[in-house]
Design an enzyme around this catalytic site. Structure first.
Site, short mmCIF file in Angstrom:
data_model
loop_
_atom_site.label_atom_id
_atom_site.label_comp_id
_atom_site.label_asym_id
_atom_site.label_seq_id
_atom_site.Cartn_x
_atom_site.Cartn_y
_atom_site.Cartn_z
N TYR A 111 15.28 30.04 9.31
CA TYR A 111 14.03 30.64 9.78
C TYR A 111 13.97 30.71 11.30
O TYR A 111 14.34 29.74 11.99
CB TYR A 111 12.83 29.82 9.31
CG TYR A 111 12.43 30.05 7.87
CD1 TYR A 111 12.00 31.29 7.44
CD2 TYR A 111 12.47 28.99 6.96
CE1 TYR A 111 11.61 31.49 6.12
CE2 TYR A 111 12.08 29.18 5.64
CZ TYR A 111 11.65 30.44 5.23
OH TYR A 111 11.28 30.63 3.94
N LYS A 156 0.84 -1.21 0.00
CA LYS A 156 0.00 0.00 0.00
C LYS A 156 0.87 1.26 0.00
O LYS A 156 2.08 1.19 0.27
CB LYS A 156 -0.91 -0.01 1.23
CG LYS A 156 -0.16 0.04 2.57
CD LYS A 156 -1.09 -0.23 3.74
CE LYS A 156 -0.32 -0.21 5.05
NZ LYS A 156 -1.17 -0.65 6.18
C1 PLP Z 1 -0.40 -1.68 6.85
C2 PLP Z 1 -1.00 -2.94 7.26
C3 PLP Z 1 -0.20 -4.10 7.41
C4 PLP Z 1 1.30 -4.07 7.31
O1 PLP Z 1 1.80 -3.62 8.53
P1 PLP Z 1 3.37 -3.49 8.83
O2 PLP Z 1 3.41 -3.09 10.24
O3 PLP Z 1 3.88 -2.43 7.91
O4 PLP Z 1 3.99 -4.81 8.55
C5 PLP Z 1 -0.84 -5.29 7.68
N1 PLP Z 1 -2.19 -5.35 7.83
C6 PLP Z 1 -2.97 -4.26 7.74
C7 PLP Z 1 -4.43 -4.38 7.95
C8 PLP Z 1 -2.41 -3.02 7.46
O5 PLP Z 1 -3.19 -1.94 7.39
#
Ligand code: PLP
Length: 368
Positions: free
Chosen positions: A263, A38
């Site tokens: 800044y 993702k």
């Molecule tokens: C993002 C996500 C993962 C992966 O999690 P990591 O901690 O990056 O391994 C697994 N399951 C779900 C439902 C997620 O949203």
């Protein structure tokens, strides 16, 4: 002194492949190892990362949104299961089913709607169902899950391939929440399996894999560990780092008197200091919270970030370098195997996940 190059983001696909194989070994004999790609593979580029993982034998992919699922389908071809973790967009059910994407449904209403809509269109509609085992985010509540078990008609019509749940505290192995969620999910899985014998169970994210075999079930869903983030915080990182980010220096300066930098004039530097201003700022994911706290890396050494980070530039104190090193210095690394995503996250008061997913789109990207 000027430099026209953009920052260089090197992504090591071999290290991602190695991390995948490491996790495969850890779950061997029990579960299959899927991959969460993702958010553009946590900012590293899904169109490069997903085919790499496919070549490593990965056959279960997870994305967050339908649009991500559609581009992943284009990248991987038709036969790979793709699960959308946040469900299907209302009104887009038929596109989802036609693309062969499996939505994760987390209320009975959504499940019924999915099953009905796809059945009326004569489409096959495999899906995943998520049950809440204690995270209290997405998922069927305990009561809703009871209703599902009693609704034999719905269970007969719905093609539920997977039951998912997500751990809230997997990166804290001693947390009592883990065992509570494990028990709750195990029970839910056993009960649903008596009615849907072919259903696959999936609970563990990256850190969940390290909680032990009990947590693996049929499919594990690592994301962060594939990209080199430490799944076991507080102990040595078993994963390989996957990114190097190098910023070109666009100006070097020598202070002839004590002066404030950047800044807000938040930090003063002594007369005689040497500074390097590098291209790349918070618009490129160099988190502003690192200002005055974080480091860059050059000539085998850490170089402090001075003052506030700007939108497009970051200033480093390079006084510790020798005159020769200073003169030849053209770039400063802000992520590498010595300056890891997890360390940078600490300077910025955040987590490695946010550091990676914030990497901007202005870098030149090189895949190794
Ligand atoms: C993002 C996500 C993962 C992966 O999690 P990591 O901690 O990056 O391994 C697994 N399951 C779900 C439902 C997620 O949203």
């Amino acid at each position: 002194m000027t430099d026209s190059r953009e920052g260089l983001l090197s992504i090591n696909l071999q290290s991602i492949a190695d991390n995948y194989q490491d996790l495969v070994t850890r779950v061997a004999g029990g579960a299959r190892c899927g991959a969460v790609v993702k958010a553009d593979a946590y900012g590293l580029g899904m169109s490069h990362v997903a085919p790499t993982l496919y070549r490593q034998g990965c056959r279960d992919f997870f994305v967050a949104t339908q649009a991500e699922g559609e581009s992943l389908r284009d990248a991987l071809g038709d036969d790979v299961p793709i699960v959308i973790l946040t469900g299907v967009r209302a009104g887009a059910e038929l596109e989802c089913a036609r693309a062969g994407l499996m939505p994760t449904l987390f209320t009975l209403e959504l499940l019924r709607h999915w099953v009905g809509t796809c059945a009326r269109a004569g489409l096959e509609a495999p899906c995943a169902v998520k049950v809440d085992s204690g995270m209290t985010r997405l998922g069927l509540s305990a009561e809703e899950f009871e209703h599902l078990l009693r609704d034999r008609e719905l269970l007969r019509l719905a093609d539920i391939r997977m039951l998912l749940s997500h751990l809230a505290c997997a990166d804290e192995p001693q947390h009592a929440q883990n065992i509570r969620q494990l028990r709750s999910f195990k029970k839910a899985g056993q009960r649903l399996r008596t009615l849907c014998p072919n259903i696959q169970l999936s609970l563990a994210n990256s850190s969940g894999i390290f909680l032990g075999k009990d947590y693996h079930f049929d499919i594990v869903r690592p994301g962060s560990a594939l990209y080199g983030i430490n799944p076991v915080p507080g102990t040595p990182n078993p994963m390989r780092p996957t990114v190097t980010l190098s910023l070109p220096i666009v100006q070097k300066r020598h202070l002839s008197q004590e002066q404030s930098v950047g800044y807000g004039a938040t930090q003063r530097m002594a007369a005689g200091s040497w500074l390097a201003v590098a291209r790349g700022g918070y618009a490129d994911g160099i988190m502003r919270a690192q200002g005055g706290r974080g480091h860059g890396w050059a000539c085998g050494r850490k170089l402090p970030i001075v003052g506030r980070i700007s939108m497009d530039s970051t200033t480093f104190d390079i006084s510790a370098l020798s005159a020769k090193e200073r003169e030849s210095l053209q770039s400063i690394e802000i992520l590498n195997q010595d300056l890891t995503v997890d360390e940078v996250a600490q300077y910025a008061d955040t987590i490695g996940y946010e550091v990676l997913t914030s990497l901007g789109h202005r870098y030149f990207r090189r895949y190794i």
